[in-house]
Design a protein around this motif. Structure first.
Motif, mmCIF file in Angstrom:
data_model
loop_
_atom_site.group_PDB
_atom_site.id
_atom_site.type_symbol
_atom_site.label_atom_id
_atom_site.label_comp_id
_atom_site.label_asym_id
_atom_site.label_seq_id
_atom_site.Cartn_x
_atom_site.Cartn_y
_atom_site.Cartn_z
ATOM 1 N N UNK A 87 -18.493 -20.981 -21.551
ATOM 2 C CA UNK A 87 -17.639 -19.810 -21.335
ATOM 3 C C UNK A 87 -18.456 -18.568 -21.008
ATOM 4 N N UNK A 88 -19.600 -18.410 -21.677
ATOM 5 C CA UNK A 88 -20.439 -17.239 -21.425
ATOM 6 C C UNK A 88 -20.893 -17.204 -19.969
ATOM 7 N N UNK A 89 -21.293 -18.373 -19.443
ATOM 8 C CA UNK A 89 -21.757 -18.449 -18.059
ATOM 9 C C UNK A 89 -20.620 -18.169 -17.085
ATOM 10 N N UNK A 90 -19.489 -18.839 -17.283
ATOM 11 C CA UNK A 90 -18.361 -18.689 -16.360
ATOM 12 C C UNK A 90 -17.796 -17.268 -16.411
ATOM 13 N N UNK A 91 -17.705 -16.700 -17.607
ATOM 14 C CA UNK A 91 -17.202 -15.331 -17.729
ATOM 15 C C UNK A 91 -18.107 -14.344 -16.995
ATOM 16 N N UNK A 92 -19.404 -14.634 -16.979
ATOM 17 C CA UNK A 92 -20.366 -13.707 -16.381
ATOM 18 C C UNK A 92 -20.400 -13.797 -14.867
ATOM 19 N N UNK A 93 -20.364 -15.023 -14.298
ATOM 20 C CA UNK A 93 -20.586 -15.157 -12.848
ATOM 21 C C UNK A 93 -19.576 -16.048 -12.138
ATOM 22 N N UNK A 139 -17.147 -17.944 -34.865
ATOM 23 C CA UNK A 139 -15.712 -17.678 -34.961
ATOM 24 C C UNK A 139 -14.876 -18.903 -34.633
ATOM 25 N N UNK A 140 -15.419 -19.806 -33.792
ATOM 26 C CA UNK A 140 -14.623 -20.965 -33.377
ATOM 27 C C UNK A 140 -14.273 -21.872 -34.548
ATOM 28 N N UNK A 141 -15.113 -21.874 -35.589
ATOM 29 C CA UNK A 141 -14.835 -22.721 -36.756
ATOM 30 C C UNK A 141 -13.538 -22.281 -37.426
ATOM 31 N N UNK A 142 -13.371 -20.973 -37.603
ATOM 32 C CA UNK A 142 -12.132 -20.470 -38.175
ATOM 33 C C UNK A 142 -10.936 -20.744 -37.286
ATOM 34 N N UNK A 143 -11.127 -20.640 -35.958
ATOM 35 C CA UNK A 143 -10.039 -20.903 -35.011
ATOM 36 C C UNK A 143 -9.585 -22.360 -35.107
ATOM 37 N N UNK A 180 -18.781 -33.300 -30.536
ATOM 38 C CA UNK A 180 -17.579 -32.455 -30.639
ATOM 39 C C UNK A 180 -17.599 -31.614 -31.909
ATOM 40 N N UNK A 181 -18.665 -30.862 -32.082
ATOM 41 C CA UNK A 181 -18.804 -30.016 -33.266
ATOM 42 C C UNK A 181 -18.818 -28.533 -32.909
ATOM 43 N N UNK A 182 -18.656 -28.225 -31.612
ATOM 44 C CA UNK A 182 -18.663 -26.840 -31.178
ATOM 45 C C UNK A 182 -18.593 -26.754 -29.670
ATOM 46 N N UNK A 183 -18.493 -25.539 -29.153
ATOM 47 C CA UNK A 183 -18.457 -25.351 -27.684
ATOM 48 C C UNK A 183 -19.719 -25.903 -27.035
ATOM 49 N N UNK A 184 -19.632 -26.242 -25.752
ATOM 50 C CA UNK A 184 -20.779 -26.805 -25.035
ATOM 51 C C UNK A 184 -21.833 -25.733 -24.819
ATOM 52 N N UNK A 185 -23.058 -26.016 -25.272
ATOM 53 C CA UNK A 185 -24.149 -25.062 -25.088
ATOM 54 C C UNK A 185 -24.752 -25.234 -23.686
ATOM 55 N N UNK A 233 -33.482 -9.368 -20.120
ATOM 56 C CA UNK A 233 -33.594 -9.872 -21.491
ATOM 57 C C UNK A 233 -32.725 -11.117 -21.664
ATOM 58 N N UNK A 234 -33.179 -12.091 -22.497
ATOM 59 C CA UNK A 234 -32.370 -13.293 -22.728
ATOM 60 C C UNK A 234 -31.051 -12.952 -23.412
ATOM 61 N N UNK A 235 -29.984 -13.610 -22.957
ATOM 62 C CA UNK A 235 -28.702 -13.528 -23.660
ATOM 63 C C UNK A 235 -28.807 -14.500 -24.825
ATOM 64 N N UNK A 236 -28.727 -13.988 -26.045
ATOM 65 C CA UNK A 236 -29.138 -14.804 -27.191
ATOM 66 C C UNK A 236 -28.018 -15.603 -27.823
ATOM 67 N N UNK A 237 -26.796 -15.107 -27.796
ATOM 68 C CA UNK A 237 -25.757 -15.889 -28.460
ATOM 69 C C UNK A 237 -24.376 -15.540 -27.929
ATOM 70 N N UNK A 238 -23.465 -16.462 -28.188
ATOM 71 C CA UNK A 238 -22.091 -16.303 -27.767
ATOM 72 C C UNK A 238 -21.316 -15.485 -28.789
#
Length: 560
Positions: free
Chosen positions: A396-402, A206-210, A140-145, A381-386
């Motif tokens: 979120x990146x996956x769900x937002x995309x498809x 950005x999530x760290x600040x949030x 629980x240190x960040x969003x699920x990769x 091209x690879x999507x490199x970062x959120x």
């Protein structure tokens, strides 16, 4: 009448037993040979022209009964041709037997499926087996990769498939709230709050600040008045709780929920680690050296013995695993499945050694599944970062995309032990190139046919399976017969992708059948039993696609 492979296997077992008994009575030197259902396997011929089913039973038994394989196959085939529903049984090659069902026997499956509903495809492979399936377990240190997202899709699908085979499955998330990573997370939150640079070993994005802002809003008091060490503890406690709540929310939105959220801290607080060490000590596998406590894992094939308690009194990482495994066994789980990323591959040997040290059976009481990395690709091209996480690609990146359906399906349709590139452009297409669209569209088409049939006066009041003689109908029925075997195989091998690939094949056969035949009459044509029987076949296909998608946690829309 033969309807299912199980029916044919049972009839074939009786015939083979009778043939062997007859040979023995005729003077053949055959010892005490016991023939079971496992000796009469059936498989689908790769070439449909060879029939509906094939068996190598004669080749398997020839040596045991002192017979020539082809001669034995011929004797079995002659008797098997009289089985009700079998149109022919022919010998091929060195002793294979190819079976062809008559149209009525093959077609009767359509009614069987419709009447069984979602129960068709369910089996009894693991009736009563208690399974603990641990997956995702992201810190629980960040969003699920994306690695964790893959396990979310595969793990939840595997749980559904095991349940379809009778297992009592508990989905479990191991909440790692004990250790250096949580310390780094807390320091990162505190730095964000204080306006300091991210610590060298800390977490960015950005999530760290949030999360830091949410901690401040949640804390009942003035953080500025606390000493730095106490500030860090506040951010550790509340920040971890907030991050984990977000992880649970995101997984729920992805269709994944857990029965148990197990906190690592509880292992140390409850004495589970000490109990595990004491159990291993009683069994003679613990020794002390250089002030540390060791587990002698080399006895069970590990490359070296493992420190459990360091010389400074601190527990080593493996100590938590020992306590956790024993805890699962004490909770009554006969099989414990753990899904780990590729970076944990080197950890498998020591865990299996520990299982054996407890007196259990490696790869039975504990099974470890290793998953490879996932890359998202857009425009080649690879999507490199959120945008939010900063350094990783997230759920979120996956769900937002498809969307959820396409995301889950894409993650589960390939073997998890292979690296996976997900083409976001492909998954966004509403075309047959997109595998999830292809399967879902087949289901929507079955619903459309059903609706048009009702409007045309075609119902299921009549059923004449002997009329299903078109080649496309034979192929479609053959695939429908395979569904229970595919589900059982996916459960046994822990490979949910087999269900996805089957559905794609079934969808293709359905689309071919749809183009070649008609359920609804043309113009003033009268409704006949052929139309009605084809409606049964249409609805049976829709049911199997719906059930199969459900096993993968993917919806089966009525319209596309």
């Amino acid at each position: 009448m033969i309807v299912t492979p199980a029916d044919l296997s049972a009839a074939l077992l009786d015939i083979v037993t009778a043939v062997v008994d007859r040979r023995r009575a005729g003077g053949a030197e055959i010892g005490d040979v016991t023939i079971t259902i496992d000796d009469v396997p059936l498989e689908r011929p790769k070439n449909r022209e060879h029939g509906d089913w094939a068996s190598n039973v004669a080749m398997r038994l020839a040596k045991r009964v002192g017979a020539n394989p082809r001669e034995l196959a011929a004797e079995i085939a002659e008797a098997a041709a009289s089985i009700e529903g079998v149109a022919s049984a022919e010998v091929a090659g060195p002793g294979f037997i190819n079976f062809r069902l008559d149209a009525a026997a093959a077609g009767s499956l359509a009614k069987t499926i419709v009447e069984a509903g979602e129960q068709y495809g369910r089996g009894h492979l693991y009736d009563g087996l208690t399974v603990n399936l641990e997956f995702v377990s992201a810190n629980p240190t960040g969003p699920i990769h994306m690695g964790g997202v893959r396990w979310a899709a595969v793990g939840d699908s595997l749980a559904r498939i095991l349940q379809a085979e009778g297992a009592e499955v508990t989905r479990e998330y191991y909440f790692n709230d004990h250790g250096s990573q949580i310390d780094r997370f807390a320091r990162s939150l505190l730095a964000a709050y204080l306006g300091e640079p991210t610590p060298e070993d800390g977490y960015g994005g950005a999530y760290i600040g949030e999360i830091a802002d949410q901690v401040v809003a949640r804390y009942d008091g003035d953080l500025a008045d606390l000493p730095r060490a106490e500030q860090e503890e506040v951010f550790r406690s509340i920040g971890t709780e907030l991050m984990f709540a977000e992880i649970k929310e995101k997984l729920h939105g992805f269709g994944v929920d857990f029965d148990v959220y197990f906190h690592e801290d509880s292992l140390h607080e409850s004495g589970a680690v000490e109990r595990a060490i004491e159990r291993l000590r009683e069994q003679g596998h613990i020794f002390e050296e250089d002030g540390a406590v060791w587990l002698r894992t080399t006895t069970f094939g590990d490359d070296r013995d493992r420190v459990i308690i360091r010389s400074n009194g601190e527990p080593a990482y493996i100590s938590g695993d020992l306590g956790y495994y024993l805890n699962k066994r004490e909770r009554g789980f006969e099989q414990n499945l753990i899904m780990l990323g590729a970076d944990h591959h080197g950890y498998v040997g020591r865990l299996m050694a520990a299982v054996e040290a407890f007196g259990d059976v490696p790869n039975v009481n504990l099974q470890i599944l290793i998953g490879q990395m996932v890359n998202l690709v857009r425009d080649g091209e690879p999507v490199k970062m959120s945008k939010r996480a900063g350094t990783i690609v997230t759920l979120d990146d996956l769900v937002d995309a498809v969307g959820v359906d396409a995301g889950r399906y894409a993650l589960v349709r390939s073997s998890s032990d292979s690296q996976l590139d997900i083409d976001l452009d492909l998954l966004s297409k509403r075309s047959n190139e997109n595998p999830v669209y292809y399967v879902q569209y087949a289901h929507a088409r079955t619903r459309s046919v059903e609706a048009r049939a009702a409007a045309s006066g075609v119902d299921r009041s009549g059923f004449a399976p002997e009329l299903l003689t078109d080649e496309s109908e034979s192929a479609l029925l053959g695939a429908l017969q395979e569904f229970p075997r595919i589900v059982a195989l996916a459960a046994e091998l822990r490979e949910p992708h087999r269900v996805a690939r089957y559905l794609e094949e079934l969808a293709g056969l359905y689309h071919t059948w749809y183009a070649a035949t008609r359920v609804n009459p043309l113009g003033d044509e009268a409704v006949t039993d052929l139309h009605r029987t084809r409606l049964w076949l249409n609805d049976a296909t829709g049911q199997v696609i719906r059930t199969g998608l459900g096993l993968l946690g993917v919806s089966a829309p009525d319209r596309m």
